[in-house]
Design a protein around this motif. Structure first.
Motif, PDB file in Angstrom:
ATOM      1  N   ALA A   1       0.831  -1.208   0.000  1.00 27.98           N
ATOM      2  CA  ALA A   1       0.000   0.000   0.000  1.00 27.98           C
ATOM      3  C   ALA A   1       0.865   1.257   0.000  1.00 27.98           C
ATOM      4  O   ALA A   1       0.589   2.217  -0.724  1.00 27.98           O
ATOM      5  CB  ALA A   1      -0.938  -0.004   1.205  1.00 27.98           C
ATOM      6  N   ALA A   2       1.924   1.258   0.801  1.00 26.05           N
ATOM      7  CA  ALA A   2       2.818   2.420   0.859  1.00 26.05           C
ATOM      8  C   ALA A   2       3.518   2.640  -0.484  1.00 26.05           C
ATOM      9  O   ALA A   2       3.636   3.778  -0.944  1.00 26.05           O
ATOM     10  CB  ALA A   2       3.846   2.244   1.975  1.00 26.05           C
ATOM     11  N   LEU A   3       3.970   1.572  -1.108  1.00 28.78           N
ATOM     12  CA  LEU A   3       4.630   1.701  -2.415  1.00 28.78           C
ATOM     13  C   LEU A   3       3.665   2.182  -3.496  1.00 28.78           C
ATOM     14  O   LEU A   3       4.035   3.000  -4.347  1.00 28.78           O
ATOM     15  CB  LEU A   3       5.280   0.382  -2.822  1.00 28.78           C
ATOM     16  CG  LEU A   3       6.547   0.025  -2.069  1.00 28.78           C
ATOM     17  CD1 LEU A   3       6.977  -1.406  -2.375  1.00 28.78           C
ATOM     18  CD2 LEU A   3       7.667   1.006  -2.395  1.00 28.78           C
TER      19      LEU A   3
ATOM     20  N   ALA B   1      11.084   1.528   5.256  1.00 31.04           N
ATOM     21  CA  ALA B   1      10.418   2.167   6.397  1.00 31.04           C
ATOM     22  C   ALA B   1       9.066   1.527   6.701  1.00 31.04           C
ATOM     23  O   ALA B   1       8.749   1.259   7.869  1.00 31.04           O
ATOM     24  CB  ALA B   1      10.238   3.658   6.129  1.00 31.04           C
ATOM     25  N   SER B   2       8.277   1.262   5.686  1.00 27.46           N
ATOM     26  CA  SER B   2       6.950   0.672   5.936  1.00 27.46           C
ATOM     27  C   SER B   2       7.066  -0.759   6.456  1.00 27.46           C
ATOM     28  O   SER B   2       6.321  -1.160   7.353  1.00 27.46           O
ATOM     29  CB  SER B   2       6.080   0.733   4.678  1.00 27.46           C
ATOM     30  OG  SER B   2       6.677   0.037   3.609  1.00 27.46           O
ATOM     31  N   LEU B   3       8.010  -1.514   5.923  1.00 23.46           N
ATOM     32  CA  LEU B   3       8.218  -2.875   6.413  1.00 23.46           C
ATOM     33  C   LEU B   3       8.734  -2.860   7.852  1.00 23.46           C
ATOM     34  O   LEU B   3       8.267  -3.616   8.705  1.00 23.46           O
ATOM     35  CB  LEU B   3       9.183  -3.632   5.505  1.00 23.46           C
ATOM     36  CG  LEU B   3       9.385  -5.109   5.810  1.00 23.46           C
ATOM     37  CD1 LEU B   3       8.068  -5.870   5.754  1.00 23.46           C
ATOM     38  CD2 LEU B   3      10.393  -5.714   4.833  1.00 23.46           C
TER      39      LEU B   3
ATOM     40  N   SER C   1       0.957  11.983   4.470  1.00 31.68           N
ATOM     41  CA  SER C   1      -0.056  11.015   4.033  1.00 31.68           C
ATOM     42  C   SER C   1       0.521   9.600   4.010  1.00 31.68           C
ATOM     43  O   SER C   1      -0.180   8.643   4.325  1.00 31.68           O
ATOM     44  CB  SER C   1      -0.631  11.396   2.665  1.00 31.68           C
ATOM     45  OG  SER C   1       0.313  11.222   1.627  1.00 31.68           O
ATOM     46  N   LEU C   2       1.791   9.458   3.663  1.00 30.60           N
ATOM     47  CA  LEU C   2       2.439   8.144   3.722  1.00 30.60           C
ATOM     48  C   LEU C   2       2.495   7.634   5.162  1.00 30.60           C
ATOM     49  O   LEU C   2       2.218   6.468   5.427  1.00 30.60           O
ATOM     50  CB  LEU C   2       3.848   8.211   3.129  1.00 30.60           C
ATOM     51  CG  LEU C   2       3.945   8.055   1.621  1.00 30.60           C
ATOM     52  CD1 LEU C   2       5.327   8.468   1.124  1.00 30.60           C
ATOM     53  CD2 LEU C   2       3.642   6.623   1.207  1.00 30.60           C
TER      54      LEU C   2
END
Length: 128
Positions: free
Chosen positions: A15-17, A49-51, A105-106
């Protein structure tokens, strides 16, 4: 439970990507920040970062589940506080309004997916 949490980590990263791609390609937002120098926030940074955030949330939840009977509540409160505090970085370090809003937003996207996703994987609070 492990499969569900792994799915949350994968969904968060994907989703972040996707959102990073929309911001940078469709909306042409230059995601740059000032942190000891100008840095460009690329796909690899977003992926890592999201992982890391989803796996960190998973680890904290697992620790709380082993050490408290109110793990879901404690984890949710902690995660909400962390997500809120994380907004300070993009809002103060982002270069330009587009970068500030895009990076914020990220942060909110990752926080929302992690909080809602991992929260669903917890057992209901134990009753006496």
């Amino acid at each position: 439970m492990t499969r569900n949490r792994l799915a949350v980590a994968a969904l968060t990263t994907v989703a972040a990507l996707i959102w990073w791609t929309v911001l940078t390609q469709a909306f042409d937002v230059d995601l740059t920040a000032e942190q000891g120098g100008t840095i460009h926030i690329g796909a690899v940074s977003v992926l890592i970062a999201s992982l890391a955030m989803s796996l960190g949330g998973w680890a904290l939840l697992a620790i709380l589940e082993r050490n408290t009977t109110a793990a879901r509540k404690a984890w949710t409160i902690t995660a909400l506080i962390c997500c809120t505090l994380s907004l300070g970085s993009p809002l103060t370090s982002g270069i330009g309004t587009g970068a500030k809003l895009g990076l914020a937003s990220l942060h909110l996207l990752v926080g929302t997916v992690v909080i809602l996703g991992l929260r669903r994987t917890t057992a209901s609070p134990r009753r006496p």
